[in-house]
Every structure is written in structure tokens, then in C-alpha cells.
Scaffold this active site. Structure first.
Site, PDB file in Angstrom:
ATOM      1  CG  ASP A 329      16.382  41.572  59.773  1.00  0.00           C
ATOM      2  OD1 ASP A 329      15.971  41.222  58.662  1.00  0.00           O
ATOM      3  OD2 ASP A 329      15.633  41.973  60.685  1.00  0.00           O
ATOM      4  CG  ASP A 588      14.294  46.403  62.069  1.00  0.00           C
ATOM      5  OD1 ASP A 588      13.620  46.018  61.088  1.00  0.00           O
ATOM      6  OD2 ASP A 588      15.351  47.057  61.958  1.00  0.00           O
ATOM      7  CG  ASP A 592      10.540  43.237  59.325  1.00  0.00           C
ATOM      8  OD1 ASP A 592      10.507  42.949  58.112  1.00  0.00           O
ATOM      9  OD2 ASP A 592      11.461  43.866  59.855  1.00  0.00           O
TER      10      ASP A 592
END
Length: 949
Positions: A329, A588, A592
Site C-alpha cells: 500500500d 489493513d 483486504d
């Protein structure tokens, strides 16, 4: 507390009775319990966790003697006590006791080490214990879920794993994922007063609930005993089995050859033949291998924790060592996730509205407690955070979720009028406001302008609610303005990405932001700008040049993707795995979880939701990419220890089996099984320290290559066996040692030959670990003090035995210090070629030995920075080519890329793209000025006074 016994005995159906009766039965209110009341109830109901099956310490200890390698040793013990009873000699009690002692010593060491490692792992996992927001003494606090009791009021929000069975209180409906409990793949809607089950996941919404059952009384707890706990055989266990089978097959081959030669051809005595078979069985089995590898992995997991990475699955360490692609990310991992808003760049779209009012509306659509990064940045822009709710009464807050991508607040102003304020992703707000095309074009123009500067956009809208009801649709939404958000990159991200590329790990940025923001961030971090929109993953990209590129190849060569949704993450991982990459993925959020579970190494970042942590293999306790790269290096070092030991174990098996087999068959010399036991015991004591040995991590992704392990082990073990046979031949059939070193001949002294042979085998066997543990010359890589100390002590013991021992039962008599010195010298001389053999087999197995020889890329060099000059030359060539100082490099007939693996090519391409991006930074005014300063030798301070960069 007897009035709660009916709750504990489940004589009341708390699921179906009305909510008012639930509070009556549980003797509680919506204000929750007091701390004292909760403590009393904890004594009655017990902790909110499932009962753990406590494994018997004795059974665990005996379990170390119940595996295929131990079975071979146990067969040897039975042979010593039963089959060896012949030839006019009593049963071989010494060998029997010795084998049992070896098993007990190995099991004791393994039991102690693994018990310590298990306790450490349990302590680490305690840090991942689920937590929950609970209302006690009329105050909200975050507590461990294990302290919940019936009657507690808890808060449930997006991404939470429900900590106990509960009934929902007043609020908006939730979307709950119950797939882990009921198998329902689609999230179900739960309304106020409905029951939610422990272990299910909140996918949307936020609400309070009252706990009605905990621990073994929950739906999950009752079903737990029905769950099949059969352990799947993992890849690590398959590797151990393969190596163990190889060693057992090698021993079986040696035994078959001895049986075919000793009895039918040589007519050897029965008891002597049994002794020779025992030598192969005892000496050839790497009895300590399962324990050494398991303890090494457990010890390594503790080291990872110290670096900020908790491993939930031990075998994730070996997968981390082999990871060659990391999808991470942008927000929070590559950047600081500390947003700031530039007031000067705020764009206002509503007439009669100032920038300050845009801020105020955005703050009203934000939380003033339990804030995320965006809420904190918006509210923090106000002079006083209390202004966000000043003069208004909050009616209903609509929390963020991955589908709507916005938050909203319904409130009543001081005049009694109802309003809504919303902030969120610009595209979602534009759709909400139903803006005209010209407004959309203007908004997109501003968004693009922000994106070119690396700024994210946040749209703000407002609405009047004439119906004065919280569920009313309200009037038309009006777009108020756009806020620019800046999330600065971490100071170490650029250098960490460069390190990752040099380690053969291709880092791909995965972001939900715009493509322009992703490219700008990639440019700043030096990771390349070869990024694509998420539509490219579905083959919907409009660029014809990209449309012709297969999606798999596009994903493989991209530096990142923008506008990504969680389902795109899953697709990226799936495609990379199809291309035989070992893929890591960070995440997170609750959405996901599928991608984290699909990835070879799922990495939950700091402050990840419970759902993301549950799906991951590694949980980070520190922010940033550098933690992951440090974990990669540590995992590679741990993996190197395990791989080096397996090569050592295979080598020792080959060396013992074939060395003693040839000596027994050619000279009919019967080595004592008891002395092999001594060698094995000293070896195990030394090898147990390898888990704490210092180790250089591999410069490239590593994995279990059984062909390489077996090939290297056979070559090194075969060489050592040959050197032992040569030593015995020179000692028995010649006077070389006595003529040149002045020692007495031993050809007619079999007991002293036993001592000399024992010492030679002991020294060279244990010294082999220094060869297998090093990538370059073994003397150049200093081992850990623990391993070195264990080796010295073991060989001092072996030397004293060879010099002074006089054990008739083992047929050994001390050979004296003269022979000990000769044997140490012989061992040293025969040790030197081991490094050369190691290099040779490595280059043969790499498939590019001839190319390496031609280009002088061999390990036969004293240079510390292997390949440094070539990398610097490539860098200089790239600079000259970029600035037009030389033509592009032409292909060499020995093109290096053609001989490297495809994985190395991809990492190298990514590295070069990153280099080009960094070199473009030179084409700025500052870069030009600094270049001129260096060239002309001017005073930099003077120059800087005249140029503003």
C-alpha cells in the site's frame, strides 16, 4: 451471583426474548457494567476464550522419539540388544545404552529448546490477542476480548471481529460476514435486536451491542469441538520428509551392499557384520535434523518480533525468504499517513461560500473521537476541534465504508433546521450531487492539477433535510468544494526500495488514489513511473500500446497500480502466482482479507483491522516499508541456517555410510558402533547452536532447491569419505606417516587405528559445518561464538579420547599426541579443497559456469564487494546514455540477461527504471547548478545566494 446461574446454564433463550427482557435477565443497563460487577461475572462465566488443550509434557517429550529418523535409531538399539547376541559374545549393552542415551539427549535438548521457543511464541501471539471497545463505569475503553462477560456493552465497527455472541442495540443495520461460521459467502444484514456471532466480521456499519454469551457458551465455542483439527502437511514438513528419505535410502543402499559382500563373499563373522551395519545406522541418521530446523525457525520468529514483525505461521519465514514480488500500500507504508491540508489551494464550487465554511462542513462530516487519518487532519485545521460540533446537535453519523467511500453527518442547527454534510472520494460525491458535465470537467481539472503535485482530493457536499428525519432522503446534494490532502513519503522509503531491488524483490505500489498521484509518488521515491490504472487489470485500458500487452505480463512489469479496489488486489496476487512468483501483499482493511489470504505472505500493517490480522501470516508492529525489508533479510538469514544444516546433514550421511562401508569391505576393518555414537553425540551438541549462529542473508530470493541440496551434499560427503579412505589406506598399508612425522606405525595395532580413525572422522565431520554455513571462503565468514566454542570443546573432547582412551568394550586404545598432531594436520590440509568443491558445484548447478569463467565472475577472488565494479560501470553507462554522451549499449554475444532467470530480469528492469527516474532529477535547475559548481570548482555558497531553487 447465584441469580446468574440460569444464564450460565443457558436455561433462558436470550436470542429470542425482547431486548427489554434481555437487560432484565442479565441484570444490566445500556450504560454497561461496573468494573466490580464485571470482575464478579468473570469469576462465574470464566474468560471469553476457548479452552486450550494442554499437551502432556511427557507425551511431548516422547514425541521427539517418534519420527522416521528416530525409528531407525530405535531399530539400531534393538539390533544391538537382540541381533548382536551371537558369536560367543554377550549382547552389545554398551551400544544399546549409548543409542538410548543419544535419543534421550537429543529429545531433551529439543524439548527444552522448543519449549522455550514455544513460550516465546505464545508471548508474541498474546500481543495479537483480539481487543474490543467496552463500556464500563460509564466510560469507553479498549480491553482484551477475553475479559468480556454477559451484560457488557461493546462497540462494533467496520473490520472488527465480533468478540462474543451479542444482541445489537439501536442504530443502523450492519453487514456481517458469517462465512467462517455458517458458510454463507454473502454478508448478511443484521438489524437492531438481531444476534451476531463470535468470530464473524463486520463488513459495513457501526453499532453498539450487549454481550449475551462468552467463551465456550458462544455459537463458535459450541461448534469448536466439531471442527476437524487434522493438521495439513505443509511444504516445510514435505522438505524434511524428502531429506529424511534421502538419508534413509542412502543408508539402506550401504546396508544392502554390505550384506551382499560381507556374508556371501567375504564369509565374515555374524557379530562383526552386525557391528558394521550398526555403524551405518547410527552414524548415517541425522537424528537432530527435525529439532534443529524447528528450533531455528522458532528462534528466528522471536528475532523478527524484535524487528517489528510477528509471525503467526512459522513456515511464513521460508516463504518470506523466497519472496520476489512485494505489493505494498502507498498510504501508511510508503508514506507517513499524516495528512495535511493546504488552505491556499482549497477550491470552492458553491456560491456564497468561503473556504472556512468548506473546512467547517468537512469537519462536521468527520469524527471528533476514534478518528482516522483524514478526520484528524480535517478537524485539526480548525482553531478549536470543538467547533466541529459547536451550535449543532448530532442526529446520525454515517461511517466510512469501502463501497460508498464517504462519511456523512445528519445534524440540527441552532434554528432547528436539519442538514447533512458529507465528505469523501470526489467521484462518489460527484455522483451523489448529480453534477452536470461542465462541473465534472472543472472538478476533474482541479483533481488532475492536485494529482500532478502529488496531492489527493477530498470532496465536500451539503444537503438540507426538509423532512427532519434521519432516514429521510433529503433535498438535492450540493457540491461545496475540494480539499487538497498531502501525505508525505517516509524519509526512508526511497532508500528501502533501492535496497529491495538490490535484494531481488520487485516492489509494486498498490494505491486507491489517482494514477497521477501514484506516478508522482513513484517518481519521488525512485521506484519508477511505469504505473497503470486498475482498469488495465481487466483489459479495459484505452491505450492501444497497453491493450496489446497480455494482462499477466502487464502486472509483472508494472511498478504499480492506481485506483485499486480490494478485489483488484486479489487479482494482482492471483496473476503473479500464476507466473510462478512468490508474492507478498500488505493490507489493513477488512476487504483486504481475501488478498492477504491468497498471497504467499500476507502482511497486516500497523493498526490493521482484526479481519486483516486474522487473514495475514505476518503482523507488523512498526510502520513503514523498512520493517518489511528488514524482515526479508532476517528471514533469509534464518532460511540460510536451515538450508546450510540440511546440506551438512546430507553430507555427513554420505560421508559416514560410504566412508565406513569401503573401509569395512576393502580392509575388513570393523569400526566400533560405540565410537560412532560418541561422534553423533558431540555433533548434535555442536549443531544445536546453529540456530543462534550469525549468518549473512542471501542476496537473492531463496527457496528449498532439493536438487542443489542433494547434489552439494553428495559431492562434499563423497569427498570426505574419499579422504577418510585415503587416510586409512596410508595409515594401514604404508609407512608414510612414520617416515615423515616420526610417529609409530599402527598397521599392527587395530585398537590404536580405531582411535586415529575416530579422531579424523570427528574433526573433518564437524568442520564441514563451517563450509556449508558460508557463501564465500569459510575462513572469511566468522561464525558465531557459540558455534565456534561448541566446535572447539567437542574436538578437544574427541582429541583427548583419541590420545588417552583405553576402552576394551569399544576396541579403542589411545594413539598418543604424535598421531593427534598428524591427524589435525591431515584434516586441515583436506579441509581446504572443500571450499573449492563448494564453489564448483554451485556454478555447475547455476547453469552458467562457463559464462562466469569467461567474465571472471567467480568466487575465486579476494574482493569483498563482489560485482561492485560492474554495477558502478553499468550506472555510469546509464548516466552517459541518458544525457546523450554515448549510444545505447549494444547486445553482447554473452548477454548477461539471457543467462539470468526471468525473476532476476524483472528485478533488474525495475532497478533500471528506478535509476532513470532518479537521474531525471538531475535535469532540474538545482541539479544543473550543482553540476556546474562541481565542474568549475566554484563556491557553492556564492552560487546559492544568486539562485533560488
Amino acid at each position: 451471583m447465584s441469580e446468574l446461574d440460569h444464564i450460565k446454564n443457558e436455561s433462558v433463550d436470550l436470542v429470542r426474548i425482547p431486548m427489554e427482557e434481555v437487560f432484565e435477565e442479565l441484570k444490566c443497563t445500556k450504560q454497561g457494567l461496573t468494573a466490580n460487577e464485571a470482575s464478579h461475572r468473570l469469576d462465574v462465566f470464566g474468560p471469553n476464550k476457548l479452552e486450550e488443550k494442554k499437551e502432556s509434557k511427557l507425551l511431548k517429550f516422547l514425541g521427539f522419539m517418534w519420527n522416521p529418523l528416530s525409528w531407525v535409531m530405535e531399530v539400531a538399539a534393538l539390533m544391538a540388544i537382540a541381533l548382536a547376541n551371537g558369536g560367543g559374545r554377550p549382547p552389545d549393552w554398551q551400544d544399546f545404552v549409548g543409542i538410548v542415551c543419544l535419543l534421550l539427549i537429543n529429545s531433551t535438548i529439543s524439548f527444552i529448546e522448543e519449549n522455550n521457543a514455544g513460550n516465546a511464541a505464545a508471548a508474541l501471539m498474546a500481543g495479537l490477542a483480539p481487543k474490543t471497545k467496552v463500556l464500563r463505569d460509564n466510560q469507553w475503553s479498549e480491553q482484551e476480548a477475553s475479559i468480556l462477560v454477559p451484560g457488557d456493552v461493546i462497540s462494533i465497527k467496520l473490520g472488527d471481529i465480533i468478540p462474543a455472541d451479542a444482541r445489537l442495540l439501536d442504530g443502523d443495520p450492519l453487514k456481517i460476514d458469517q462465512s467462517s461460521l455458517t458458510g454463507e459467502s454473502i454478508p448478511v444484514t443484521k438489524n437492531p435486536s438481531d444476534e451476531v456471532f463470535s468470530g464473524s466480521i463486520c463488513k459495513q456499519g457501526e453499532i453498539e451491542a450487549i454481550v449475551i454469551a462468552t467463551g465456550v457458551h458462544t455459537f463458535f465455542g459450541k461448534a469448536a469441538h466439531l471442527v476437524d483439527n487434522t493438521n495439513q502437511i505443509g511444504h516445510f514438513q514435505k522438505v524434511l520428509t524428502s531429506i529424511g528419505n534421502f538419508c534413509i535410502c542412502s543408508i539402506a543402499l550401504g546396508i544392502i551392499v554390505e550384506l551382499l559382500v560381507m556374508y556371501p563373499i567375504q564369509r565374515r563373522r555374524y557379530r562383526d557384520g552386525i557391528d558394521n551395519l550398526l555403524v551405518l545406522l547410527i552414524g548415517g541418521i541425522p537424528i537432530a535434523m527435525p529439532s534443529v530446523l524447528s528450533v531455528t525457525m522458532a528462534t528466528g520468529s522471536h528475532r523478527l518480533f524484535q524487528q517489528g514483525a510477528i509471525t503467526k505461521r512459522m513456515t511464513a519465514i521460508e516463504e518470506m525468504a523466497g519472496m520476489d514480488v512485494l505489493c505494498c500500500d502507498k498510504t501508511g507504508t510508503l508514506t507517513l499517513n499524516k495528512l495535511t491540508v493546504d488552505k491556499n489551494l482549497v477550491e470552492v464550487f458553491a456560491k456564497g461560500v468561503g473556504k472556512e465554511h468548506v473546512f467547517l462542513l468537512a469537519a462536521r462530516a468527520s469524527r471528533i473521537e476514534n478518528q482516522d487519518a483524514i478526520d484528524a487532519a480535517i478537524v485539526g485545521m480548525l482553531a478549536d476541534p470543538k467547533e466541529a460540533r459547536a451550535g449543532v446537535r448530532e442526529v446520525h453519523f454515517f461511517p466510512f465504508n469501502p463501497v460508498d467511500k464517504r462519511t456523512a453527518l445528519t445534524y440540527v442547527d441552532s434554528d432547528g433546521n436539519w442538514h447533512r454534510a458529507s465528505k469523501g472520494a470526489p467521484e462518489q460525491i460527484l455522483n451523489l450531487c448529480n453534477c452536470k458535465e461542465d462541473v465534472r470537467r472543472k472538478v476533474h481539472g482541479v483533481i488532475d492539477k492536485f494529482a500532478e503535485r502529488g496531492l489527493r482530493s477530498l470532496a465536500v457536499a451539503r444537503q438540507e433535510v426538509l423532512e427532519k428525519k434521519k432516514d429521510a432522503p433529503g433535498g438535492p446534494w450540493q457540491l461545496v468544494g475540494l480539499l487538497p490532502l498531502f501525505d508525505p513519503p517516509r524519509h526512508d522509503s526511497a532508500e528501502t526500495i533501492r535496497r529491495a531491488l538490490n535484494l531481488g524483490v520487485n516492489v509494486k505500489m498498490i494505491t486507491g488514489d489517482q494514477l497521477a498521484i501514484g506516478k508522482e509518488t513513484g517518481r519521488r521515491l525512485g521506484m519508477g513511473t511505469n504505473m497503470y490504472p486498475s482498469s488495465a487489470l481487466l483489459g479495459q485500458v484505452k491505450d492501444s500500446s497497453l491493450g496489446a500487452l497480455p494482462v499477466d505480463e502487464l502486472i509483472e512489469k508494472a511498478d504499480g497500480f492506481a485506483g485499486v479496489f480490494p478485489e483488484h488486489k486479489y487479482e494482482i496476487v492471483h496473476r503473479l502466482q500464476q507466473r510462478n512468483h512468490i508474492c507478498g501483499m500488505t493490507g489493513d482493511g477488512v476487504n483486504d482479507a481475501p488478498a492477504l489470504k491468497k498471497a504467499d505472505i500476507g502482511i497486516a500493517v500497523v493498526d490493521a483491522t482484526d479481519a486483516a490480522r486474522g487473514a495475514s501470516d505476518i503482523v507488523l508492529t512498526e510502520p513503514g516499508l523498512s520493517v518489511i525489508i528488514s524482515a526479508v533479510l532476517t528471514s533469509r538469514a534464518i532460511f540460510q541456517r536451515m538450508k546450510n544444516y540440511t546440506i551438512y546433514a546430507v553430507s555427513i550421511t554420505i560421508r559416514i555410510v560410504f566412508g565406513f562401508m569401503f573401509i569395512a569391505l576393502i580392509w575388513q576393518f570393523d569400526f566400533s558402533p560405540f565410537m560412532v555414537l560418541i561422534i553423533a553425540i558431540l555433533n548434535d551438541g555442536t549443531i544445536m547452536t546453529i540456530s543462534k549462529d550469525r549468518m549473512k542473508p542471501s542476496p537473492q530470493p531463496d527457496s528449498w532447491k532439493l536438487r542443489d541440496i542433494f547434489s552439494t551434499g553428495v559431492v562434499l560427503g563423497g569427498y570426505q569419505a574419499l579422504m577418510t579412505v585415503v587416510f586409512f589406506w596410508v595409515m594401514k598399508d604404508s609407512d608414510f606417516f612414520s617416515n615423515y612425522f616420526g610417529v609409530r606405525p599402527l598397521s599392527q595395532r587395530p585398537e590404536q587405528m580405531m582411535a586415529a580413525l575416530y579422531l579424523q572422522v570427528s574433526i573433518i565431520s564437524q568442520a564441514l559445518i563451517f563450509v556449508t554455513r558460508s557463501r564465500s571462503w569459510s575462513y572469511a565468514e566468522c561464525p558465531g561464538l557459540l558455534l565456534l566454542g561448541a566446535f572447539v570443546i567437542a574436538q578437544l573432547v574427541a582429541t583427548f579420547i583419541a590420545v588417552y582412551a583405553n576402552w576394551s568394550f569399544a576396541r579403542i586404545e589411545g594413539a598418543g599426541w604424535g598421531w593427534a598432531g598428524v591427524i589435525w594436520l591431515y584434516s586441515f590440509l583436506t579441509y581446504i579443497p572443500l571450499d573449492l568443491l563448494k564453489f564448483g558445484i554451485r556454478y555447475v548447478l547455476s547453469g552458467k559456469a562457463w559464462l562466469n569463467l569467461l567474465e571472471n565472475k567467480t568466487a575465486f577472488t579476494t574482493k569483498k564487494d563482489y560485482g561492485k565494479e560492474e554495477r558502478e560501470a553499468q550506472w555510469a553507462a546509464a548516466q552517459r546514455t541518458l544525457h546523450g554522451l554515448q549510444p545505447a549499449e549494444k547486445n553482447n554475444i554473452f548477454n548477461e540477461k539471457n543467462s539470468y532467470s526471468e525473476l532476476s530480469q524483472i528485478a533488474e528492469q525495475a532497478k533500471r527504471r528506478a535509476e532513470v527516474v532518479r537521474l531525471r532529477e538531475i535535469n532540474t535547475l538545482k541539479g544543473h547548478v550543482e553540476s556546474v559548481v562541481k565542474l568549475k570548482g566554484l563556491d557553492i555558497d556564492t552560487i546559492q545566494q544568486h539562485y533560488t531553487v
